[in-house]
Design a protein around this motif. Structure first.
Motif, mmCIF file in Angstrom:
data_model
loop_
_atom_site.group_PDB
_atom_site.id
_atom_site.type_symbol
_atom_site.label_atom_id
_atom_site.label_comp_id
_atom_site.label_asym_id
_atom_site.label_seq_id
_atom_site.Cartn_x
_atom_site.Cartn_y
_atom_site.Cartn_z
ATOM 1 N N LYS A 72 0.829 -1.209 0.000
ATOM 2 C CA LYS A 72 0.000 0.000 0.000
ATOM 3 C C LYS A 72 0.860 1.254 0.000
ATOM 4 O O LYS A 72 0.578 2.228 -0.713
ATOM 5 N N ALA A 73 1.941 1.253 0.792
ATOM 6 C CA ALA A 73 2.809 2.425 0.885
ATOM 7 C C ALA A 73 3.451 2.733 -0.467
ATOM 8 O O ALA A 73 3.431 3.869 -0.942
ATOM 9 N N ILE A 74 4.013 1.715 -1.088
ATOM 10 C CA ILE A 74 4.656 1.911 -2.387
ATOM 11 C C ILE A 74 3.626 2.305 -3.432
ATOM 12 O O ILE A 74 3.865 3.197 -4.265
ATOM 13 N N GLY A 75 2.477 1.659 -3.403
ATOM 14 C CA GLY A 75 1.430 1.983 -4.357
ATOM 15 C C GLY A 75 0.971 3.425 -4.259
ATOM 16 O O GLY A 75 0.777 4.105 -5.281
ATOM 17 N N ASP A 76 0.814 3.927 -3.041
ATOM 18 C CA ASP A 76 0.392 5.323 -2.848
ATOM 19 C C ASP A 76 1.439 6.290 -3.392
ATOM 20 O O ASP A 76 1.096 7.302 -4.026
ATOM 21 N N CYS A 77 2.708 5.977 -3.153
ATOM 22 C CA CYS A 77 3.783 6.856 -3.640
ATOM 23 C C CYS A 77 3.855 6.852 -5.168
ATOM 24 O O CYS A 77 4.002 7.912 -5.799
ATOM 25 N N LEU A 78 3.750 5.674 -5.766
ATOM 26 C CA LEU A 78 3.788 5.585 -7.230
ATOM 27 C C LEU A 78 2.616 6.327 -7.852
ATOM 28 O O LEU A 78 2.767 7.016 -8.867
ATOM 29 N N LEU A 79 1.449 6.211 -7.241
ATOM 30 C CA LEU A 79 0.275 6.889 -7.757
ATOM 31 C C LEU A 79 0.441 8.406 -7.664
ATOM 32 O O LEU A 79 0.044 9.141 -8.581
ATOM 33 N N ALA A 80 1.051 8.857 -6.585
ATOM 34 C CA ALA A 80 1.297 10.298 -6.437
ATOM 35 C C ALA A 80 2.220 10.803 -7.542
ATOM 36 O O ALA A 80 2.010 11.884 -8.102
ATOM 37 N N ALA A 81 3.245 10.012 -7.864
ATOM 38 C CA ALA A 81 4.175 10.407 -8.929
ATOM 39 C C ALA A 81 3.465 10.473 -10.281
ATOM 40 O O ALA A 81 3.685 11.400 -11.066
ATOM 41 N N VAL A 82 2.600 9.514 -10.553
ATOM 42 C CA VAL A 82 1.876 9.493 -11.821
ATOM 43 C C VAL A 82 0.943 10.693 -11.929
ATOM 44 O O VAL A 82 0.848 11.338 -12.988
ATOM 45 N N ARG A 83 0.245 10.981 -10.858
ATOM 46 C CA ARG A 83 -0.723 12.082 -10.898
ATOM 47 C C ARG A 83 -0.053 13.429 -11.146
ATOM 48 O O ARG A 83 -0.670 14.326 -11.721
ATOM 49 N N ARG A 84 1.199 13.555 -10.729
ATOM 50 C CA ARG A 84 1.954 14.790 -10.980
ATOM 51 C C ARG A 84 2.750 14.711 -12.274
ATOM 52 O O ARG A 84 3.573 15.563 -12.570
#
Length: 309
Positions: free
Chosen positions: A39-51
């Protein structure tokens, strides 16, 4: 590891404070417990994609790969959920550079996870492939189908083969109902090439007679199902769909004479199996397909196999 650290990394990405985000992500990998890693890695990766930080996304996925691989076996349910999210992000955002890492993670998961959980992920990936096909995104569709089929080719379980091929058949037929049979062939080209591979395996004496018959039956029965269902949904005769298949395969072969012969053999075997297994349906239509059966490429080996399936 606290959720505050993950939140700090996501906020740093949002503020374009990339070095702080990188430092925070490294701390996450160092301190994350396996139960919260995905979950932690997934949230960080998603944040990078959204930006739209694609480079940061690729960097983090590569940095986290070993940790994710080691956690897959122990946390299979969380891994499946993570890989479903990651697959959608990679395909939806067309992150081609991330495909090799994703493929490795999925293959590792498939080897380690319980069968039921792995089967659920494969079903999700096939549904995602169908969504990409509807968008007309050929590269993403091909990536997912190849991933799906390469794993299937390693299996030696006829029940799994039948289940997976039935799922593929259903997706193909639904697409054909929307956009026509020929466009479905183009969207699911990898499936047609799988049929060709199975027919080739059936013709190799390195396999047992039982294996040869099984490979041929899996290919021809699935193709017959596709033909019959596509014909029914489009209110055409089976022979018309066979004609469309012939035209598509001819185009697919191009100027490659060897490939053309192989595809013609597949077509002739499919017509022959259709005639023998659905005699009432094929009897009146068969004469309209006689030209596709000449010259015959079905040698004695394949003829014997056809008589036993």
């Amino acid at each position: 590891m606290s959720t505050e650290l993950v939140l700090e990394v996501c906020l740093a990405v949002r503020r374009d404070e990339l070095q702080a985000a990188r430092d925070g992500f490294t701390k996450i990998l160092e301190s994350a417990a396996k139960q919260s890693l995905f979950k932690a890695i997934g949230d960080c990766l998603l944040a990078a994609v959204r930006r739209q930080q694609r480079q940061l996304f690729d960097e983090w996925l590569e940095q986290a790969r070993e940790a994710l691989l080691s956690a897959t076996a122990e946390r299979s349910a969380e891994a499946a959920e993570f890989l479903t999210r990651l697959s959608f992000v990679v395909c939806d955002r067309r992150l081609a550079e991330a495909q090799p890492a994703l493929a490795q993670l999925v293959r590792s998961f498939a080897n380690a996870a319980p069968a039921a959980i792995a089967a659920k992920l494969w079903a999700e990936l096939l549904s995602l492939a169908a969504r990409m096909a509807r968008r007309g995104w050929r590269e993403e569709t091909a990536f997912l189908l190849r991933l799906y089929l390469r794993e299937l080719l390693k299996r030696d379980d006829s029940a799994v083969w039948q289940q997976r091929l039935l799922a593929l058949q259903l997706h193909f037929v639904v697409y054909a109902r929307w956009d026509g049979f020929t466009k479905a062939c183009a969207a699911y080209q990898e499936l047609l090439l799988l049929f060709l591979l199975l027919v080739r395996r059936a013709g190799k004496k390195i396999y047992t007679k039982e294996q040869q018959e099984q490979y041929l039956l899996l290919s021809l029965r699935t193709l017959r199902g596709i033909i019959s269902n596509a014909a029914r949904s489009s209110m055409k005769d089976d022979m018309e769909i066979f004609r469309e298949l012939y035209q598509y395969l001819w185009q697919l072969a191009g100027d490659n004479k060897r490939r053309r012969q192989q595809l013609q053999l597949l077509l002739q075997l499919a017509i022959s199996y259709w005639q023998s297994s659905l005699p009432k349906t094929s009897r009146k239509q068969a004469r309209f397909l006689e030209d596709l059966l000449q010259p015959s490429l079905i040698d004695k080996l394949y003829e014997d196999l056809l008589n036993h399936i």
